[in-house]
Design a protein around this motif. Structure first.
Motif, mmCIF file in Angstrom:
data_model
loop_
_atom_site.group_PDB
_atom_site.id
_atom_site.type_symbol
_atom_site.label_atom_id
_atom_site.label_comp_id
_atom_site.label_asym_id
_atom_site.label_seq_id
_atom_site.Cartn_x
_atom_site.Cartn_y
_atom_site.Cartn_z
ATOM 1 N N LYS A 21 -10.687 -13.039 8.555
ATOM 2 C CA LYS A 21 -10.375 -11.650 8.876
ATOM 3 C C LYS A 21 -9.048 -11.273 8.207
ATOM 4 O O LYS A 21 -8.052 -11.996 8.319
ATOM 5 N N ARG A 22 -9.042 -10.150 7.475
ATOM 6 C CA ARG A 22 -7.824 -9.649 6.842
ATOM 7 C C ARG A 22 -7.165 -8.604 7.741
ATOM 8 O O ARG A 22 -7.869 -7.740 8.278
ATOM 9 N N THR A 23 -5.863 -8.657 7.875
ATOM 10 C CA THR A 23 -5.137 -7.594 8.578
ATOM 11 C C THR A 23 -3.901 -7.243 7.763
ATOM 12 O O THR A 23 -3.306 -8.098 7.094
ATOM 13 N N ALA A 24 -3.517 -5.952 7.803
ATOM 14 C CA ALA A 24 -2.323 -5.482 7.098
ATOM 15 C C ALA A 24 -1.850 -4.193 7.746
ATOM 16 O O ALA A 24 -2.638 -3.489 8.397
ATOM 17 N N THR A 25 -0.564 -3.854 7.580
ATOM 18 C CA THR A 25 0.010 -2.646 8.187
ATOM 19 C C THR A 25 0.127 -1.542 7.138
ATOM 20 O O THR A 25 0.638 -1.774 6.028
ATOM 21 N N CYS A 26 -0.375 -0.344 7.499
ATOM 22 C CA CYS A 26 -0.319 0.802 6.586
ATOM 23 C C CYS A 26 1.144 1.198 6.337
ATOM 24 O O CYS A 26 1.919 1.349 7.288
ATOM 25 N N LYS A 27 1.525 1.367 5.055
ATOM 26 C CA LYS A 27 2.900 1.746 4.711
ATOM 27 C C LYS A 27 3.247 3.128 5.254
ATOM 28 O O LYS A 27 4.399 3.397 5.589
ATOM 29 N N THR A 28 2.229 4.010 5.349
ATOM 30 C CA THR A 28 2.486 5.401 5.745
ATOM 31 C C THR A 28 2.610 5.570 7.242
ATOM 32 O O THR A 28 3.592 6.114 7.743
ATOM 33 N N CYS A 29 1.593 5.087 7.996
ATOM 34 C CA CYS A 29 1.571 5.385 9.445
ATOM 35 C C CYS A 29 1.883 4.171 10.315
ATOM 36 O O CYS A 29 1.881 4.271 11.542
ATOM 37 N N LYS A 30 2.106 3.009 9.668
ATOM 38 C CA LYS A 30 2.453 1.774 10.385
ATOM 39 C C LYS A 30 1.324 1.243 11.278
ATOM 40 O O LYS A 30 1.547 0.407 12.135
ATOM 41 N N PHE A 49 -8.135 8.740 4.506
ATOM 42 C CA PHE A 49 -7.885 9.624 5.641
ATOM 43 C C PHE A 49 -6.412 10.036 5.687
ATOM 44 O O PHE A 49 -6.077 11.177 5.951
ATOM 45 N N GLU A 50 -5.508 9.081 5.394
ATOM 46 C CA GLU A 50 -4.077 9.393 5.357
ATOM 47 C C GLU A 50 -3.790 10.466 4.310
ATOM 48 O O GLU A 50 -3.048 11.412 4.534
ATOM 49 N N GLU A 51 -4.449 10.316 3.138
ATOM 50 C CA GLU A 51 -4.252 11.284 2.055
ATOM 51 C C GLU A 51 -4.760 12.660 2.480
ATOM 52 O O GLU A 51 -4.129 13.686 2.231
ATOM 53 N N TYR A 52 -5.921 12.651 3.150
ATOM 54 C CA TYR A 52 -6.502 13.918 3.623
ATOM 55 C C TYR A 52 -5.566 14.617 4.616
ATOM 56 O O TYR A 52 -5.317 15.807 4.540
ATOM 57 N N GLN A 53 -5.009 13.850 5.578
ATOM 58 C CA GLN A 53 -4.081 14.409 6.560
ATOM 59 C C GLN A 53 -2.849 14.993 5.870
ATOM 60 O O GLN A 53 -2.372 16.066 6.207
ATOM 61 N N MET A 54 -2.363 14.263 4.870
ATOM 62 C CA MET A 54 -1.190 14.706 4.121
ATOM 63 C C MET A 54 -1.491 16.014 3.390
ATOM 64 O O MET A 54 -0.753 16.988 3.477
ATOM 65 N N ASN A 55 -2.646 16.044 2.685
ATOM 66 C CA ASN A 55 -3.022 17.248 1.932
ATOM 67 C C ASN A 55 -3.217 18.442 2.841
ATOM 68 O O ASN A 55 -2.874 19.569 2.507
ATOM 69 N N LYS A 56 -3.792 18.192 4.017
ATOM 70 C CA LYS A 56 -4.036 19.281 4.983
ATOM 71 C C LYS A 56 -2.717 19.924 5.378
ATOM 72 O O LYS A 56 -2.587 21.140 5.446
ATOM 73 N N ARG A 57 -1.720 19.100 5.630
ATOM 74 C CA ARG A 57 -0.418 19.637 6.056
ATOM 75 C C ARG A 57 0.251 20.380 4.900
ATOM 76 O O ARG A 57 0.855 21.413 5.084
#
Length: 583
Positions: A21-30, A49-57
């Motif tokens: 199992k791979r796990t990692a922390t998102c640089k943007t939302c932690k 999804f992070e990119e979409y949220q960013m673009n929406k704002r």
């Protein structure tokens, strides 16, 4: 880091790999994201999804926000255990995916995710894999609930059939039925017991094996009163193997005892012996399917109706394939007017097709057919009148089928009165028919041949007598029985218990039964007529036909629409189980 997938090195920190199992922390939302050791789809999806949220704002706000502002907004979202987060996810699952049959992919659709942010900007959308897992959890939860419900009831009946989906995968469907007492109220319960993949040949032995496994799983084999299935040979065989008449008997010997083909050839002196053996049997034929066979027998043997029905079939087919005829037809009769196809497996479809064409005016229909260049399909006046007479003859068969296909209502009590009424109806028509004497005779012969078994199995007579909507009112209206049979009914209904109390109860019941609703009547009289109440709730819970399991297959067909044909059998089974057992 050289071995790291590009997406992880680009957008994530704190990468770990353990237990495949791979796990990692998102640089943007932690947020901590996990995936299998061979896939990266969850990591890619999250970044999108992070990119979409960013673009929406960026689009919605007059000035570009700073990264810190963006992270503050994310921090304001619901946690996965927040009640509102759970409520929205649960509503998506139960109301949209199961209730509205929407595809699971909708949860990853960009427009749908935008819709969710409008509904509640704090909601964190879930992925398709999570939704699939939640469906399986819900199916397991409903399975346990059903097991608990069945542990609290003493008698059940089931309907059984086999269905093939668009990919020709076989599924065994089993529904379970009982009457539940809730304080001072009675309710007919109808649940899906199993909808399971059935691989290999559909032999009686294999159906029996699978069926017994389901019964064992729910602990209902000793509670099972009746099994309702269609008249296919493998179904008849399966439940003779499951429940042979005598211990140690060869299971193959008597698998045809409840075969309606056999009854009319049986010598009178043997009927009592065979009847006793049949009484122990659990299987009942599906009333609607048998009635459909009676109609089919009648129409097959009535050659005089063939030309008119052939024209009607061609007309119906053309209306669904020829745009020219369809346009002319709709101009004359309106856009909502059509003539349905007649499907051999669909009950009452021939009658509905004939009724649909008769709603068109004869001369106008002839003009339409001539205009569209289909002169060969014109109905003569004789053929038109013949079709009208056919509807008069077959309409009561349609009504009887509909009457016994109800869901969560008492249906078996209508079987005995319906068969007698249909026989009475055909007898009465004999001197009146002009064109279809052969149809009336064939229907009557087939009705008597295929339904002789109901006079031998006491469940039908008990059910009719103990439903106050019928009681014994139907006895006096037909020459088949007279009031002097009351003693026989008494023995049958009370199962030879001739104590004063039950006999008095029966007498009192016959006095007060006057067309009331069966469930309301027995809920009101459960304390005053306790002996009869126990028999009534047991027999009235039996379904008259296999319509409940056919309904399950209809849901399966709707869920597995052509564009969803890649769905796994496991997911389809879970969706159907949740759909049919939704409260």
């Amino acid at each position: 880091s050289n071995m790291l997938p590009r997406v992880i090195s680009f957008g994530y920190v704190g990468y770990e790999l353990s237990n495949k199992k791979r796990t990692a922390t998102c640089k943007t939302c932690k947020k901590r994201i996990s995936d299998g050791d061979a896939t990266t789809s969850n990591f890619v999806r999250h970044l999108k999804f992070e990119e979409y949220q960013m673009n929406k704002r960026i689009t919605n706000e007059p000035q570009q926000p700073s990264i810190s502002q963006f992270l503050d907004t994310r921090a304001g979202q619901y946690s996965m255990n927040h009640p509102q987060q759970k409520a929205i996810t649960n509503a998506l699952l139960r109301d949209l995916i199961i209730g509205c049959n929407l595809p699971l992919s909708i949860v990853e659709n960009k427009s749908f995710r935008h819709f969710l942010t409008v509904v509640d900007s704090k909601y964190s959308p879930i992925c398709r894999r999570t939704m699939t897992s939640k469906i399986e959890d819900l199916a397991a939860e409903k399975h346990l609930m059903l097991k608990t419900q069945l542990s609290q009831t003493d008698h059940v009946s089931v309907t059984v059939d086999i269905w093939s989906d668009r990919k020709m995968r076989g599924f065994l469907g089993i529904t379970v039925h009982w009457i539940q007492k809730e304080i001072e109220r009675l309710e007919v319960k109808s649940k899906l017991l199993a909808f399971e993949r059935f691989k290999g040949s559909h032999t009686g032995e294999r159906i029996c094996e699978k069926f017994e496994a389901v019964c064992d799983e729910y602990n209902i084999k000793d509670k099972l009163d009746y099994i309702i299935s269609d008249n296919a040979a493998n179904m008849r065989k399966a439940f003779t193997v499951c429940f042979p008449s005598e211990q140690g008997e060869e299971p193959d010997d008597n698998h045809h005892l409840d075969d309606p083909e056999l009854w009319h050839d049986l010598p009178l002196e043997d009927q009592e012996t065979v009847g006793a053996s049949l009484g122990k049997k659990h299987r009942l034929q599906c009333f609607a399917h048998t009635l459909q066979l009676v109609v089919r027998d009648g129409l097959t043997e009535t050659k005089v109706a063939s030309p008119a029905l052939s024209k009607l079939s061609k007309l119906s087919s053309l209306l669904h394939t020829s745009t020219t005829l369809k346009d002319v037809f709709e101009t004359e009769f309106g856009e909502r007017k059509s003539i349905p196809a007649s499907v051999i497996t669909r009950w009452n479809s021939t009658v509905r097709q004939v009724k649909a064409v008769l709603q068109c005016e004869h001369l106008k229909l002839c003009a339409v057919l001539e205009k569209a260049g289909h002169k060969k399909l014109l109905f003569t006046i004789r053929e038109w009148n013949l079709l009208k007479e056919m509807v008069d003859i077959l309409k009561p068969f349609e009504e009887a089928t509909d009457l016994t296909q109800g869901e969560k209502i008492v249906t078996i009590s209508a079987v005995f009165p319906s068969v007698l009424s249909l026989n009475h109806h055909l007898e009465k028509l004999k001197p009146q028919v002009r064109f279809l004497n052969g149809l009336v005779s064939s229907l009557q012969a087939s009705l008597n041949k295929r339904f002789l078994g109901i006079f031998i199995n006491p469940v039908y007579l008990k059910a009719a007598a103990l439903d106050p909507a019928f009681s014994l009112l139907w006895v006096e209206h037909h020459v088949l029985f007279c009031r002097c049979y009351l003693d026989v009914f008494s023995d049958l209904i009370l199962e030879n218990d001739v104590q004063t109390s039950p006999a008095l109860q029966l007498s009192h019941y016959l006095h007060i039964a006057d067309g009331q609703n069966a469930l309301l009547f027995w809920a009101m009289n459960m304390h005053t007529l306790p002996s009869l109440f126990n028999v009534a709730t047991r027999v009235l819970a039996v379904p008259a036909c296999s319509a409940p399991v056919e309904r399950v297959f209809s849901y399966g067909g709707i869920i597995l629409r052509p564009h969803r044909a890649q769905m796994t059998d496991r997911l389809l089974a879970s969706l159907v189980f949740c759909k049919c057992n939704a409260e």
